[in-house]
Scaffold this active site. Sequence first.
Site, short mmCIF file in Angstrom:
data_model
loop_
_atom_site.label_atom_id
_atom_site.label_comp_id
_atom_site.label_asym_id
_atom_site.label_seq_id
_atom_site.Cartn_x
_atom_site.Cartn_y
_atom_site.Cartn_z
N SER A 252 0.86 -1.19 0.00
CA SER A 252 0.00 0.00 0.00
C SER A 252 0.90 1.23 0.00
O SER A 252 2.02 1.17 0.52
CB SER A 252 -0.87 0.01 1.27
OG SER A 252 -1.49 1.27 1.44
N TYR B 154 -1.42 -0.34 10.61
CA TYR B 154 -1.59 -0.79 9.22
C TYR B 154 -0.43 -0.30 8.36
O TYR B 154 0.16 -1.07 7.58
CB TYR B 154 -2.93 -0.27 8.67
CG TYR B 154 -3.16 -0.60 7.22
CD1 TYR B 154 -3.63 -1.86 6.83
CD2 TYR B 154 -2.90 0.34 6.21
CE1 TYR B 154 -3.83 -2.16 5.48
CE2 TYR B 154 -3.10 0.05 4.88
CZ TYR B 154 -3.56 -1.20 4.52
OH TYR B 154 -3.75 -1.50 3.18
P1 NAD Z 1 -11.31 -6.43 0.34
O1 NAD Z 1 -11.81 -6.33 1.73
O2 NAD Z 1 -12.28 -6.42 -0.78
O3 NAD Z 1 -10.39 -7.75 0.17
C1 NAD Z 1 -9.62 -8.30 1.17
C2 NAD Z 1 -9.92 -9.78 1.19
O4 NAD Z 1 -9.01 -10.43 2.08
C3 NAD Z 1 -11.34 -10.07 1.70
O5 NAD Z 1 -11.97 -10.97 0.81
C4 NAD Z 1 -11.08 -10.70 3.07
O6 NAD Z 1 -12.07 -11.63 3.45
C5 NAD Z 1 -9.74 -11.36 2.84
N1 NAD Z 1 -9.03 -11.64 4.09
C6 NAD Z 1 -8.89 -10.81 5.16
N2 NAD Z 1 -8.18 -11.41 6.12
C7 NAD Z 1 -7.86 -12.64 5.64
C8 NAD Z 1 -7.15 -13.74 6.16
N3 NAD Z 1 -6.62 -13.67 7.38
N4 NAD Z 1 -7.00 -14.85 5.40
C9 NAD Z 1 -7.53 -14.93 4.16
N5 NAD Z 1 -8.24 -13.92 3.61
C10 NAD Z 1 -8.39 -12.80 4.35
O7 NAD Z 1 -10.27 -5.25 0.19
P2 NAD Z 1 -9.22 -4.88 -0.94
O8 NAD Z 1 -9.20 -3.41 -1.00
O9 NAD Z 1 -9.43 -5.63 -2.19
O10 NAD Z 1 -7.86 -5.35 -0.23
C11 NAD Z 1 -6.94 -6.21 -0.82
C12 NAD Z 1 -5.53 -5.81 -0.43
O11 NAD Z 1 -5.29 -4.49 -0.92
C13 NAD Z 1 -5.27 -5.76 1.07
O12 NAD Z 1 -4.01 -6.34 1.33
C14 NAD Z 1 -5.21 -4.28 1.38
O13 NAD Z 1 -4.35 -3.98 2.46
C15 NAD Z 1 -4.66 -3.73 0.08
N6 NAD Z 1 -4.95 -2.31 -0.16
C16 NAD Z 1 -6.22 -1.85 -0.27
C17 NAD Z 1 -6.44 -0.51 -0.49
C18 NAD Z 1 -7.82 0.07 -0.61
O14 NAD Z 1 -7.96 1.30 -0.57
N7 NAD Z 1 -8.87 -0.72 -0.78
C19 NAD Z 1 -5.35 0.36 -0.63
C20 NAD Z 1 -4.06 -0.14 -0.52
C21 NAD Z 1 -3.86 -1.50 -0.31
#
Ligand code: NAD
Length: 250
Positions: free
Chosen positions: A147, A160
């Site tokens: 991120s 985080y």
């Molecule tokens: P999201 O919530 O749609 O997806 C995250 C997924 O991870 C969910 O399906 C959740 O059930 C799963 N998950 C959580 N903990 C878990 C575990 N212990 N074991 C297995 N699965 C698990 O959100 P997203 O935005 O698609 O996030 C995906 C990645 O992107 C994450 O690593 C997040 O930190 C990163 N990210 C997101 C953003 C944002 O703004 N959405 C920005 C930067 C980075």
Amino acid sequence: MNWTSKRALITGGASGIGLATVEILCRMGGRVALNHLPNDPSGIKEVKRLRTAGYDVVSAPGDVSNPGEAENMVTAALKALGGLDLLVNNAGTSNSREPIPFENLEAMDESFWQTILGTNLIGPYRCSKAAADSLRLSHGVIINTASVAGLGTRGSSLAYSASKAALINLTRNLAKALSPEIRVNAVAPGLVDTPWTKSWPESRKQKTLDRSLLKRLVLPEDVAKSIIFLAGQGAITGEVLVVDCGSSIA
Ligand code: NAD
């Protein structure tokens, strides 16, 4: 890169960035294991939907924050796919519905930190370690979803941001440790329009939008395409690709 019949495991694949990555790899002819939390009904639902559409997808239930369970999930996925070419360590958590101001140290107790680090940092390590032998054989690749929070002073909480900074460090050091057979890279998204950020205050999203040089938020597909781009670039390892529509340099 030709992804036909290439084998990929995507953690956190039931929604957002992970699901977008699964879908693109499926459309490109890949064979995909979709990891999801065992009690998450959307994992089973998405696998069923994609299989009905004719894609080669298997379910890989398992909690990556859980020692033993993460490794077993990877081993079962490798068995189902008959090996592995790509591991995407994408599962992550903010462990809160809304961002926590960095000065609010009281909001982050021991268990909060454990959950964040166990999922965002040690989870990718566990899965990478469990997949390493298989990836060595295929000269495969690992992509971590970090991120921009790990590169600067913003993020959903201080814990985080620290976890994502550590994941970037892990990316570089794993790239060294697993070379020359395995490449390891990371994407660093800015604020992405996913289920994760749905509950975030509109004012925060608007601020990011105002800062964005491209005047739009990042979509899950933008990050998924960047993951697949990095996975296919044979000369890149130990790198972090920022995908934020220019919001962090503004
Ligand atoms: P999201 O919530 O749609 O997806 C995250 C997924 O991870 C969910 O399906 C959740 O059930 C799963 N998950 C959580 N903990 C878990 C575990 N212990 N074991 C297995 N699965 C698990 O959100 P997203 O935005 O698609 O996030 C995906 C990645 O992107 C994450 O690593 C997040 O930190 C990163 N990210 C997101 C953003 C944002 O703004 N959405 C920005 C930067 C980075």
